[in-house]
Write an enzyme that holds these catalytic residues in place. Structure first.
Site, PDB file in Angstrom:
ATOM      1  N   ALA A 147     -27.939 -34.405   5.761  1.00  9.36           N
ATOM      2  CA  ALA A 147     -26.488 -34.296   5.675  1.00  9.36           C
ATOM      3  C   ALA A 147     -26.022 -32.841   5.748  1.00  9.36           C
ATOM      4  O   ALA A 147     -24.999 -32.533   6.365  1.00  9.36           O
ATOM      5  CB  ALA A 147     -25.997 -34.929   4.372  1.00  9.36           C
ATOM      6  N   ASP A 175     -16.000   3.384  34.529  1.00  7.13           N
ATOM      7  CA  ASP A 175     -15.951   4.359  35.612  1.00  7.13           C
ATOM      8  C   ASP A 175     -14.744   3.985  36.468  1.00  7.13           C
ATOM      9  O   ASP A 175     -14.218   2.880  36.369  1.00  7.13           O
ATOM     10  CB  ASP A 175     -17.246   4.290  36.426  1.00  7.13           C
ATOM     11  CG  ASP A 175     -17.479   5.528  37.267  1.00  7.13           C
ATOM     12  OD1 ASP A 175     -16.547   6.354  37.368  1.00  7.13           O
ATOM     13  OD2 ASP A 175     -18.574   5.659  37.830  1.00  7.13           O
ATOM     14  N   GLU A 230     -20.543 -35.321   3.991  1.00  2.37           N
ATOM     15  CA  GLU A 230     -21.771 -36.101   3.857  1.00  2.37           C
ATOM     16  C   GLU A 230     -22.580 -35.689   2.630  1.00  2.37           C
ATOM     17  O   GLU A 230     -23.137 -36.535   1.917  1.00  2.37           O
ATOM     18  CB  GLU A 230     -22.617 -35.950   5.123  1.00  2.37           C
ATOM     19  CG  GLU A 230     -21.991 -36.616   6.345  1.00  2.37           C
ATOM     20  CD  GLU A 230     -22.572 -36.125   7.665  1.00  2.37           C
ATOM     21  OE1 GLU A 230     -22.134 -36.624   8.719  1.00  2.37           O
ATOM     22  OE2 GLU A 230     -23.463 -35.240   7.641  1.00  2.37           O
TER      23      GLU A 230
END
Length: 875
Positions: A278, A324, A680
């Site tokens: 979980a 550049d 969970e």
């Protein structure tokens, strides 16, 4: 030795050589002493190494630990599913990175170079690797220089040194003695490895080979630079550590509580397995990989090839872009910018271009193609004049039919001009000879006695000369390259010489520049709006850099400009104090670029460096994101994270936007997974504390995490980038991956979902006394709630009703498929047995859908609070 500042005879003494070169025997001895004239090649990343690199993630380690726990508890189905997740993640990551490596391999040019040397006074062709200090080399147009050498003779010699110095214009070479300490780009009496002869020929003595060359010093610098982890890598490492600590603490606490309650050890071990499953968001790793892979493809559509998967996101955190100018902000080629004549008449300007076209050695390599596809070779100035003349419908071939060239004086550094002699045929079949001349303005003005104005010739008075010199000065201050053109009649002359060019008729001046890309100013503006600071870092002269900076909208006052020589004179502490004031660095060398990047990184900034030359390679590697140009050198591409295929600065800005979108998708995904994971863990842990049976089993959690969660989470990668992303400041390099608002949303979403599901489980368990049915409803409720909740995760800035919820077709399809997979799990007998679930009826689905809708309403209420609060703060 400072080879550019030593007398030739001293160099010969030091190298123990002569103008006749070395003998073959001496060359062999020196080859043994100095070694082969080549640079160490970086080993190509093997496919196995790319594959194994995919496992270098704390989240992968946690998944492997979870797999081991399930294996020893004999939950082989869970073990197989977790290992399949790990394998799928590595396959996706390997495929994307290996594809990028193959693309780079195709860009790489494999050539064997040779050099012409004098051995015992005789010319010989040898492999470039066999060159040694003291060798006398002969060079001519088209040759690539394969060692550092001091010039002994230079005839109209021009060298393209862009790969080493960053300057787009060829450097005109001579044999003059120079002062010590002069910048590399100004050492006109030297040839350097990696550069190319554009025009003329020369004789030189090799002074350095291999790692001792300027190019070799850059190779050494590259080997000493270690690659930094990207901001996301650092944040995910910290997140993985945090997740592991939470997992261990929760598991240990629950295990001890269970033992204290008198539960069997094996039962507690199974519960800890359920908690482990979980707490670890198994779908997170694969979803993260897919989000990055999709981001790579989106960035590729903006003409940027991402070589490393994780670098795709790092673009989004860039706060400094050191660029550049040549090829990124500019087109990278010389074009006519301005024509100045005495009165400014169009007739005289056409005459200027006509002279420039006839006194010109540029050629079209593919004349059969359309104008836009022409490849014009020759001196950059000749190319620019040729193109400008063609664009006003002048044809060199047509002009030469009536004005054929009969002689020429080629341009060289001493003369500072080129002259051509033409026989003019008129319609009356009369002929006369004319000389056309183009060259340095000061030289042409010096030998001009007359001035052409509107087709008439007048005396070139001191007042008119003053006017032209003022214009020359004004144009030079704008960083433009200048040329003057003129002509004179030459009756009876059949061969040109330098003495016959006095009293020219001056026609006008031509100003050239490497023009700005049209989209560059807007791209710079977008950078600033996004909180990104663009900085110009170039090897070009100060005036040229200043002109480009002004055109793109950078600060270009004297206080904002620093030259490489000035940077050498100040210490790190003083540099740190003035760092924020500098927007332009001119005449810089590789060591300066490294110092600039390191200074910004010490201030906690995420630095992107763009470049194309060998000189850019150390900085590209040192930068957090190295962006090489597609037209650049192989070395630059090999050390970069991203290759800009169209050389366009605007592509970097687009890629930054996609990078931010990637990170936003990662955050949405984390909020989604962690909310469900938190839910969970509380479900499993809460049931243990209350003495209840597990509301969901480990196999059921795995199904939800991998099957129900992963597909919708992956499709978050396809959400369109929100325009507000480019109005925010870049995130901090060491900042948390989740801000406080997101943490509260995770907490609220987890608790709200837990309350609903725990209530549902307890009610059904007690009223029906059917544990399997109660678990099935909780399992289905967990899946349904997550599929509703993810609609809220589609945007963390707006409420669900403020955005078109159906715009992402992949997301819509994934929701349908996830619901379908849930039905398969509930009604397919084979899966019913594995997951230990029962069939549900229509009434059950009504309850589940009602819970899902209630859940999304509650979560959107929490979101609305933060959205309103953010709006008040902004206003």
């Amino acid at each position: 030795m400072d080879w550019h500042a030593e007398e030739i005879h001293k160099i010969f003494l030091e190298l123990k050589t002569t103008e006749s070169g070395l003998s073959f025997d001496e060359a062999k001895k020196r080859l043994l002493k100095y070694g082969e004239n080549k640079l160490p090649e970086e080993k190509r990343l093997a496919k196995l190494k790319i594959f194994l690199n995919q496992f270098k993630s704390p989240l992968i380690y946690i998944l492997l630990i979870a797999a081991a726990i399930t294996f020893f508890s004999k939950n082989f189905v869970d073990t197989g599913v977790i290992l399949a997740t790990v394998f799928l993640n590595t396959i996706v990551g390997f495929f994307e990175e290996n594809k990028a490596e193959r693309a780079i391999e195709q860009l790489r040019k494999v050539l064997e170079y040779r050099a012409t040397v004098l051995r015992g006074g005789q010319e010989h062709k040898i492999k470039a690797e066999e060159l040694v200090p003291g060798d006398i080399i002969l060079v001519e147009a088209g040759d690539k220089i394969m060692a550092d050498a001091r010039l002994l003779d230079a005839k109209n010699l021009q060298v393209v040194e862009a790969a080493l110095t960053g300057e787009s214009s060829p450097s005109r070479k001579n044999t003059d003695l120079l002062d010590k300490g002069i910048p590399l780009a100004d050492r006109e009496n030297m040839l350097y490895m990696g550069t190319t002869i554009a025009r003329g020929r020369g004789l030189a003595v090799v002074v350095e080979t291999g790692l001792n060359t300027e190019l070799g010093k850059i190779a050494k610098a590259l080997s000493e630079i270690s690659e930094e982890k990207t901001p996301l890598q650092k944040q995910m490492i910290n997140f993985g550590k945090w997740l592991a600590i939470v997992f261990l603490i929760v598991s240990l606490v629950l295990f001890l509580i269970g033992i204290f309650q008198g539960r069997p050890i094996f039962e507690m071990f199974l519960i800890v397995v359920a908690v482990a499953v979980a707490s670890v968001p198994e779908g997170l790793v694969i979803s993260l990989t897919v989000i990055l892979a999709v981001g790579m493809q989106r960035i590729l559509k903006e003409q940027a090839l991402v070589r490393k998967l994780i670098a795709a996101e790092t673009l989004g955190s860039v706060s400094i872009i050191c660029s550049d100018k040549t090829g990124t902000l500019t087109l990278g080629k010389m074009l006519v910018d301005h024509i100045f004549t005495e009165t400014g008449s169009e007739k005289t300007k056409v005459k200027v271009l006509e002279i420039g076209l006839l006194c010109n050695n540029a050629i079209i390599e593919n004349p059969e193609n359309d104008l836009k596809d022409w490849v014009i070779s020759g001196d950059p100035v000749d190319q620019a004049l040729f193109l400008a003349a063609v664009q006003i419908d002048l044809s060199k071939a047509d002009l030469e039919k009536t004005k054929p060239r009969i002689d020429e004086i080629p341009f060289d550094e001493e003369r500072k001009y080129m002259a051509t002699l033409h026989k003019i045929r008129s319609q009356k079949f009369e002929t006369k000879n004319l000389i056309y001349v183009k060259g340095a303005p000061e030289k042409i003005l010096e030998i001009s006695g007359s001035l052409e104005s509107d087709g008439k010739v007048e005396k070139f008075t001191p007042a008119l000369k003053k006017k032209f010199y003022k214009e020359i000065d004004d144009l030079a201050k704008r960083g433009l390259k200048l040329l003057a053109v003129g002509w004179k009649e030459a009756p009876g002359v059949e061969k040109l010489n330098d003495n016959g060019l006095e009293n020219l008729v001056l026609t006008g001046l031509v100003a050239f520049k490497d023009p700005l890309r049209p989209e560059a100013p807007r791209a710079i503006q977008l950078c600033r709006e996004a909180g990104i600071r663009p900085i110009l870092v170039t090897g070009d002269h100060k005036l040229t850099a200043q002109t480009i900076a002004r055109e793109v909208g950078l600060m270009a006052e004297e206080k904002n400009i620093l030259e490489g020589a000035e940077l050498d004179k100040i210490g790190d502490e003083e540099f740190a104090k003035i760092l924020k004031n500098i927007d332009i660095y001119a005449r810089v060398e590789p060591r300066h670029k490294l110092r600039i990047i390191e200074a910004w990184q010490k201030k906690g900034e995420v630095v992107a460096m763009t470049g194309d030359g060998v000189n850019d390679a150390p900085a590209l590697k040192k930068a957090d994101v190295g962006v090489a140009l597609g037209s650049g050198t192989d070395v630059a591409k090999e050390v970069s994270d991203i290759v800009l295929l169209d050389n366009n600065f605007n592509g970097i800005v687009k890629a930054v936007e996609q990078g931010r979108s990637i990170f936003e998708s990662v955050r949405k995904m984390l909020v989604y997974f962690l909310s469900d994971g938190f839910c969970e863990v509380i479900l499993v842990g809460g049931s243990l504390l209350l003495g209840f049976p597990l509301p969901v089993l480990a196999a059921q959690i795995l199904w939800v995490n991998l099957i129900e969660h992963s597909m919708p989470a992956m499709t978050l990668a396809f959400e369109p980038a929100e325009k507000e992303l480019m109005l925010e400041k870049p995130r901090k390099k060491h900042g948390p991956i989740l801000d406080p608002e997101m943490q509260v949303i995770i907490l609220c979403a987890g608790i709200l979902t837990d309350l609903l599901l725990f209530g549902l489980f307890y009610f059904l368990w007690k009223t029906t006394n059917d544990l399997a049915y109660a678990r099935t409803m909780t399992f289905a409720g967990l899946a349904v709630d997550s599929l509703f909740y993810i609609w809220s995760c589609k945007s963390l800035r707006f409420s669900i009703w403020q955005k078109n919820p159906f715009k992402n077709k992949f997301f819509n399809i994934s929701i349908v498929l996830s619901f379908a997979m849930l039905l398969v799990a509930l009604y397919l007998p084979f899966l019913q047995k594995i997951l230990r679930v029962t069939k549900l009826g229509l009434g059950d689905w009504t309850i589940l859908l009602g819970l899902g809708i209630l859940n999304i309403i509650l979560i959107e209420t929490v979101k609305y609070f933060f959205i309103s609060r953010r709006r008040i703060i902004t206003d």
